[in-house]
Design an enzyme around this catalytic site. Structure first.
Site, PDB file in Angstrom:
ATOM      1  CG  ASP A   3      -2.088  -0.912   1.126  1.00 32.98           C
ATOM      2  OD1 ASP A   3      -2.222  -1.571   0.089  1.00 32.98           O
ATOM      3  OD2 ASP A   3      -2.884  -0.983   2.089  1.00 32.98           O
TER       4      ASP A   3
ATOM      5  CG  ASP B 190       3.402  -6.715  10.555  1.00 34.52           C
ATOM      6  OD1 ASP B 190       2.543  -7.007   9.701  1.00 34.52           O
ATOM      7  OD2 ASP B 190       3.107  -6.297  11.700  1.00 34.52           O
TER       8      ASP B 190
ATOM      9  CG  ASP C 197       8.785  -5.115  12.041  1.00 35.59           C
ATOM     10  OD1 ASP C 197       7.835  -5.593  11.410  1.00 35.59           O
ATOM     11  OD2 ASP C 197       8.682  -4.755  13.228  1.00 35.59           O
TER      12      ASP C 197
ATOM     13  CG  ASP D 290      -3.757  -7.723  15.758  1.00 37.78           C
ATOM     14  OD1 ASP D 290      -4.578  -6.989  16.344  1.00 37.78           O
ATOM     15  OD2 ASP D 290      -2.528  -7.530  15.811  1.00 37.78           O
TER      16      ASP D 290
END
Length: 550
Positions: free
Chosen positions: A131, A191, A193, A284
């Site tokens: 995105d 994610d 990281d 989540d």
């Protein structure tokens, strides 16, 4: 030994030693009976005790999580001992989803790790759900094309690039968009990281051979734990969550949550629970509760590690913590009425209540900050016995539980070196105090229905001490909040001076935590990046990820 004992007794019994201080401050009955209750004192002490009692209940709950963790130790799931396994040669299809937004410094590391996961390539696909609104789009697309073609040492990979223009629904919207074209029966999420280890999928997938398992969560570890004092404390805080919250709840069979990344879902579970929804900032947790409400079971594998990067700057850490605080309260408003009306066992409902409302403690901490010193002065006039019987137990329940909570988590993870955690405890407690303003603001926004965008946590690919970050590009300021934190810290510095001047020494260590906490978070928020100009001569800058020239 005799000499030492004599010296200690001499100090205690000296004309102006500890014995003299104790007698003059706590045993002197000269003014006994002169103090009388009045309306002003009552107006201060009633809210003070209400706040202390509420915080004490949440503190007692931390002790309860430790108890649940050890009491149900036999229920701990292990990756190597799944109750059932998929037949050899019949592994299910797995989709790996990588939701990213402006992650140009870490995207190559993430994609490379996922393309090296050990799983049959005919039963496997990777979706890069981008995105981004900056050059990350070009970087990510070219990296995906490179891995899809293959190169020396890397066969062509089943990886696709999906870019959205409008960010509708933020992360939840990106995951939902990817799910519509996903082939997998199971969906793992990482994610930007994170760096999943090669065996991660194989360690997790067989636990879904039990048809009632809807989600499996693994434990986060920390790539840059030793980068700074801040990252050390952040690591301890996250360890406490994953060991005692996720571990204790999962072992006890009550509801616990997917943590947004480093977990795998059964695709059917997502659909049956109503899909990804974006009306909270913790999509989540929201989906986790809806899924467990309709009967799906979750597993937590504490022995499966997935390393990730911790925020290296105070504002990034504050942004992350505020998003979590606001999202949990939003989820509580949405989900708790359904949980309470359900036929779930009472202990499951109680645990859900504590879990989803825990961040209400931040606004309460502001009230406590205002009332703490006046209440201490008033209570000191009312006598030592009342302080010992009332104030001390409340203090132990609300504050000391934090220390024991994190000490236990470190002992479980690092049985040979956990004692060094004592060094970090004052900083951990001070940092918790320092987060009060930003998190209280987030909680109040959630309570009053103030909507806000999904604020990402910047990642800079900085792992070792002395490495220079690319923080300037994504760095954000927090407006007036750091100045408020400095002002409150100054107020508590005055209370420390007052406590010392009136010889109320027993209150000083507690008050110093407030001073350090507010000044530490405020100063680091204002000065972040200022120190990068010093001590970095000769160090290498991080290069931009492949391909070059972007």
């Amino acid at each position: 030994m005799t000499t030492r004992l004599t010296s200690v007794l001499g100090l205690l019994l000296a004309p102006h030693g500890l014995s003299h201080y104790w007698k003059t401050h706590y045993l002197d009955k000269t003014f006994k009976g002169l103090y009388r209750w009045n309306a002003f004192d009552t107006s201060l002490l009633i809210p003070y005790f209400i706040v202390m009692v509420i915080l004490a209940f949440y503190g007692i709950h931390r002790y309860q999580l430790v108890w649940l963790y050890y009491r149900n130790k036999k229920n701990a799931a292990k990756w190597s001992e799944p109750p059932a396994r998929f037949p050899e040669g019949q592994l299910p299809f797995v989709t790996i989803q990588l939701p990213i937004f402006n992650e140009q410094f870490v995207i190559d590391r993430l994609i490379d790790a996922c393309c090296r996961l050990n799983y049959p390539r005919d039963r496997f696909e990777i979706q890069v759900l981008d995105d981004s609104t900056d050059e990350t789009t070009v970087v990510a697309q070219q990296i995906v094309e490179r891995y899809a073609r293959g190169f020396a040492g890397m066969d062509p990979q089943p990886i696709t690039y999906i870019h959205r223009e409008n960010r509708y629904g933020f992360k939840a919207g990106a995951l939902d968009a990817g799910l519509k074209v996903a082939k997998g029966e199971f969906v793992a999420i990482f994610d930007a990281d994170f760096v999943p280890p090669r065996e991660w999928v194989m360690q997790v997938i067989h636990h879904f051979a039990e048809t009632n398992i809807g989600m499996v969560q693994t434990r986060w570890t920390h790539l840059n734990r030793d980068y700074s004092l801040l990252t050390q404390v952040e690591a301890i805080m996250l360890d406490g969550h994953f060991v005692l919250e996720s571990g204790g709840r999962s072992r006890a069979g009550v509801f616990f949550n997917f943590n947004g990344t480093a977990g795998m879902w059964r695709r059917e579970t997502i659909g049956s629970a109503g899909g990804w929804q974006h009306d909270t900032l913790t999509e989540d947790t929201d989906l986790s509760y809806r899924a467990q409400m309709v009967g799906w079971q979750f597993k937590y594998l504490q022995d499966v590690e997935c390393p990730a990067e911790l925020p290296i700057e105070m504002t990034a850490f504050k942004t992350q913590q505020a998003r979590w605080a606001k999202g949990l309260i939003q989820t509580g408003k949405k989900i708790l009425p359904r949980v309470m009306k359900s036929d779930q066992p009472w202990h499951t409902k109680l645990e859900a209540w504590y879990h989803l409302t825990a961040n209400i403690s931040y606004p309460l901490m502001i009230v406590l900050s205002v009332l703490l010193m006046p209440a201490m002065i008033i209570r000191s006039w009312q006598g030592l016995l009342q302080m010992l019987l009332i104030d001390l137990p409340l203090f132990m329940a609300s504050t000391m539980s934090i220390s024991s909570f994190y000490l236990v988590s470190q002992k479980e993870l690092f049985p040979k070196s956990w004692l060094k955690t004592f060094i970090y405890l004052p900083f951990l407690m001070a940092l918790g105090v320092g987060l009060t303003i930003t998190n209280a603001k987030a909680v109040l926004e959630a309570l009053f229905g103030v909507q806000s965008a999904f604020a990402r946590t910047p990642k800079y690919r900085v792992n070792k001490k002395g490495e220079k970050s690319q923080a300037k590009k994504y760095r954000k300021r927090l407006g007036i909040i750091p100045w408020i934190e400095l002002a409150i810290g100054t107020y508590f510095a005055f209370t420390v001076w007052y406590a010392i001047s009136t010889e109320n020494y027993f209150t000083v260590p507690f008050l110093v935590l407030f001073v350090f906490g507010y000044w530490y978070t405020g100063l680091l928020s204002l000065l972040q990046g200022r120190f990068e100009r010093f001590g970095t001569a000769g160090q290498e800058f991080h290069e931009k990820p492949f391909p070059m020239g972007i």
